[in-house]
Design a protein around this motif. Structure first.
Motif, PDB file in Angstrom:
ATOM      1  N   ARG A 356       0.838  -1.208   0.000  1.00 35.27           N
ATOM      2  CA  ARG A 356       0.000   0.000   0.000  1.00 35.27           C
ATOM      3  C   ARG A 356       0.873   1.258   0.000  1.00 35.27           C
ATOM      4  NH1 ARG A 356      -4.031   2.425  -1.749  1.00 35.27           N
ATOM      5  NH2 ARG A 356      -5.213   3.751  -0.363  1.00 35.27           N
ATOM      6  N   GLY A 357       1.904   1.253   0.832  1.00 39.63           N
ATOM      7  CA  GLY A 357       2.788   2.414   0.915  1.00 39.63           C
ATOM      8  C   GLY A 357       3.532   2.666  -0.381  1.00 39.63           C
ATOM      9  N   LEU A 358       4.029   1.595  -1.017  1.00 38.75           N
ATOM     10  CA  LEU A 358       4.757   1.759  -2.277  1.00 38.75           C
ATOM     11  C   LEU A 358       3.854   2.336  -3.369  1.00 38.75           C
ATOM     12  CD1 LEU A 358       6.792  -1.574  -2.288  1.00 38.75           C
ATOM     13  CD2 LEU A 358       7.737   0.718  -2.053  1.00 38.75           C
ATOM     14  N   SER A 359       2.592   1.895  -3.405  1.00 35.30           N
ATOM     15  CA  SER A 359       1.674   2.370  -4.444  1.00 35.30           C
ATOM     16  C   SER A 359       1.316   3.842  -4.235  1.00 35.30           C
ATOM     17  CB  SER A 359       0.401   1.512  -4.444  1.00 35.30           C
ATOM     18  OG  SER A 359       0.701   0.175  -4.790  1.00 35.30           O
ATOM     19  N   VAL A 360       1.002   4.208  -2.984  1.00 36.09           N
ATOM     20  CA  VAL A 360       0.630   5.596  -2.703  1.00 36.09           C
ATOM     21  C   VAL A 360       1.810   6.529  -2.968  1.00 36.09           C
ATOM     22  CG1 VAL A 360      -0.021   7.206  -0.867  1.00 36.09           C
ATOM     23  CG2 VAL A 360      -1.188   5.001  -1.058  1.00 36.09           C
ATOM     24  N   ALA A 361       2.991   6.142  -2.501  1.00 37.29           N
ATOM     25  CA  ALA A 361       4.163   7.001  -2.690  1.00 37.29           C
ATOM     26  C   ALA A 361       4.528   7.141  -4.164  1.00 37.29           C
ATOM     27  CB  ALA A 361       5.346   6.445  -1.905  1.00 37.29           C
TER      28      ALA A 361
END
Length: 566
Positions: A356-361
């Motif tokens: 989730r963090g990789l996609s949002v960033a």
């Protein structure tokens, strides 16, 4: 009384009737208010991102003011090296371990202890303060040898000035340690804003310092020609900013109900229990510092001791802005939850959070990469082409920024993947992967340094840095996919492929606008600003349109966080 037979008999007609007690309609018990759900990753990140933008924006002004006041050579190099040493030593001695170990330990203590881990946190803060006070004193005494280790090829006057600066700057590592520990205490208690806003205070103090120095300096500053007052203004003002940044965190501690109290019952503090975990992280930090020493030595040796370290350092500051605004915010929001999942043995949840963090960033980092690569020179000229910094040095900083920009996305992904490993209490794998990446960095830097002319050596150092994170992230990705399997399907690779396509398409109008009006940037900073605004907007608009067309859902989620959009 109603219902009694004798009363009815008095009327002569006995009536039989049944009294039906009247009961009030049952009132359902009030439903307990449902506690508000935790803020989403995007919402938490927005709070921190706004603070980070403010701190980085003022940081830009701070860097520009200092560069304009002291230049990017001579005094600038001495100031840059001396001001970097406390950060490097802090990371080497404690900072890297603190960042990796403190949050998981505080999470565990909050789970196990009856006082929400407050006594544990008080004990830890006391230990950090005592240890770093001793370290600060020792490093001040050893300042000449420490500076020699980082800048042994500097000319004598520049080296002496760096030592003078370092004696005032080295106590900063005490306040870095206190600030990092207080920040971790706040994060574990769900308070993220204060640590992101506190650097603004630091920047304001240093901006004032730069202005005062510029006012009292009437000739071009050179090592060996600064007055005692000028050295004191720069030295005390810079360290006062770090002290003010730490003090600014204290109201937030009170707001979350944490009491500051020195505790001397250190037995059971848990650091020994975390010994093996921390030891690998110490190796990780030492590896980074060895590479940093090589980079500083190479950059300082350019041009027979004139050095390009200030150019390299200033480009790195610009490069790290999108990382700090986006990735650090996402990492800070995710890490406490990932640590809780890791402590519970729920590795799929850790993998899900990381994805989730990789996609949002990625939604922000991909267009940021585009900006750095296409508009690096215009960005650097806008920020640095003032005062003592020459247009040539500002343009060179922009070219170095292009090389750093290539590594923005892998560098940010590497830092997020590192937290996933730490959340599952594995610091050995990150250390070994980092060792390989650092070896590649040093090897590439040496090869490029020998191969390139002097004007391109700083570019080569930055390119080697980016290359090392491209390879390091690839290794991390393979190992994480073997170790963790997300409980739900993730779309990280698909999302980044679509974002990359949107970035490539967006680069076309950005490059076209840059070619049309970018030629004027070297003659005046206003030309660079016009190029930056026009080309940047053209690329950004096209990127958003194409990404939405490709159904990258994270784009719409972030757009909803804009003011007036929900």
């Amino acid at each position: 009384m109603p219902g009694r037979d004798d009363d009815a008999g008095s009327t002569g007609a006995r009536m039989s009737y049944e009294i039906i007690p009247i009961k009030p309609d049952p009132v359902p018990p009030p439903r307990p208010l449902e506690p508000p759900g935790p803020p989403s990753l995007a919402q938490s990140s927005r709070v921190m991102a706004v603070g980070t933008i403010a701190s980085r924006a003022t940081g830009f002004i701070r860097t520009a003011v200092i560069a304009a006041a002291i230049g990017e050579a001579g005094v600038g190099n001495a100031y840059g090296v001396a001001n970097t040493v406390p950060n490097a030593l802090y990371d080497l001695l404690l900072g890297g371990i603190l960042s990796a170990v403190v949050v998981p330990l505080l999470v565990q203590a909050a789970h196990d202890d009856g006082d929400d881990g407050e006594a544990y946190a008080q004990r830890l803060l006391t230990i950090v303060t005592v240890v770093l006070t001793g370290v600060a004193f020792i490093t001040v005494v050893l300042a000449p040898w420490i500076i020699d280790a980082y800048a042994h090829s500097a000319q004598s006057a520049q080296r002496d000035l760096a030592v003078s600066f370092a004696r005032f700057f080295l106590p900063q590592l005490l306040f870095y340690g206190i600030g990092a520990t207080v920040g971790a205490i706040l994060n574990v208690r769900g308070s993220f804003a204060a640590p992101m806003w506190a650097p603004v205070v630091n920047n304001i103090v240093v901006i004032g310092t730069g202005i005062v120095f510029d006012v009292i300096t009437h000739v071009r500053p050179r090592p060996g020609h600064l007055t005692h007052t000028q050295v004191l203004v720069l030295s005390i003002g810079t360290t006062a900013g770090v002290v003010a940044q730490t003090i600014a965190l204290l109201p937030a501690l009170r707001a979350v109900g944490f009491r500051l109290k020195a505790r001397w019952d250190w037995r059971g503090a848990g650091l020994r229990r975390a010994g093996g975990f921390a030891a690998w992280m110490l190796g990780y930090v030492i590896t980074n510092q060895l590479a940093y020493v090589v980079i500083v030595a190479l950059s300082e040796a350019v041009g027979k001791g004139h050095g390009v370290y200030a150019i390299y350092s200033n480009a790195y500051i610009l490069f790290s802005l999108p990382y700090a605004v986006v990735s650090v915010s996402v990492i800070t929001a995710l890490f406490p939850g990932m640590s809780r999942s890791g402590a519970a043995g729920d590795e799929p949840a850790v993998a899900q959070s990381l994805a989730r963090g990789l996609s949002v960033a990625g939604v922000v980092l991909v267009p940021a990469t585009l900006l750095l690569i296409v508009l690096g020179p215009s960005i650097a000229i806008t920020v640095f082409d003032h005062g003592q910094t020459t247009p040539h040095n500002a343009l060179q900083t922009g070219q170095v920024l292009i090389a750093f920009g290539i590594g923005l996305l892998p560098f940010s992904a590497f830092q997020m993947q590192l937290r996933a490993w730490l959340a599952v209490r594995d610091s050995r794998t990150p250390m070994l992967v980092n060792l390989a990446a650092t070896a590649i960095n040093v090897l590439a830097d040496v090869i490029l340094y020998v191969s390139l002319p002097n004007r391109d050596k700083a570019f080569g150092l930055a390119l080697g840095y980016s290359l090392s994170y491209v390879i390091g992230t690839a290794i991390f990705t393979v190992k994480l996919r073997r170790r963790m399997v997300a409980g739900e399907r993730t779309h990280v690779i698909r999302t980044h492929v679509r974002l990359a396509l949107a970035g490539i398409v967006a680069a076309i109008p950005a490059v076209a606008v840059d070619r049309l009006i970018g030629s004027q940037r070297e003659s005046h900073p206003l030309g660079a600003i016009a190029d930056l605004v026009a080309a940047g907007l053209a690329g950004l608009v096209v990127f958003v349109l194409v990404a939405r067309r490709l159904r990258v859902r994270e784009v719409d989620e972030l757009l909803q966080l804009l003011p007036g959009r929900g």
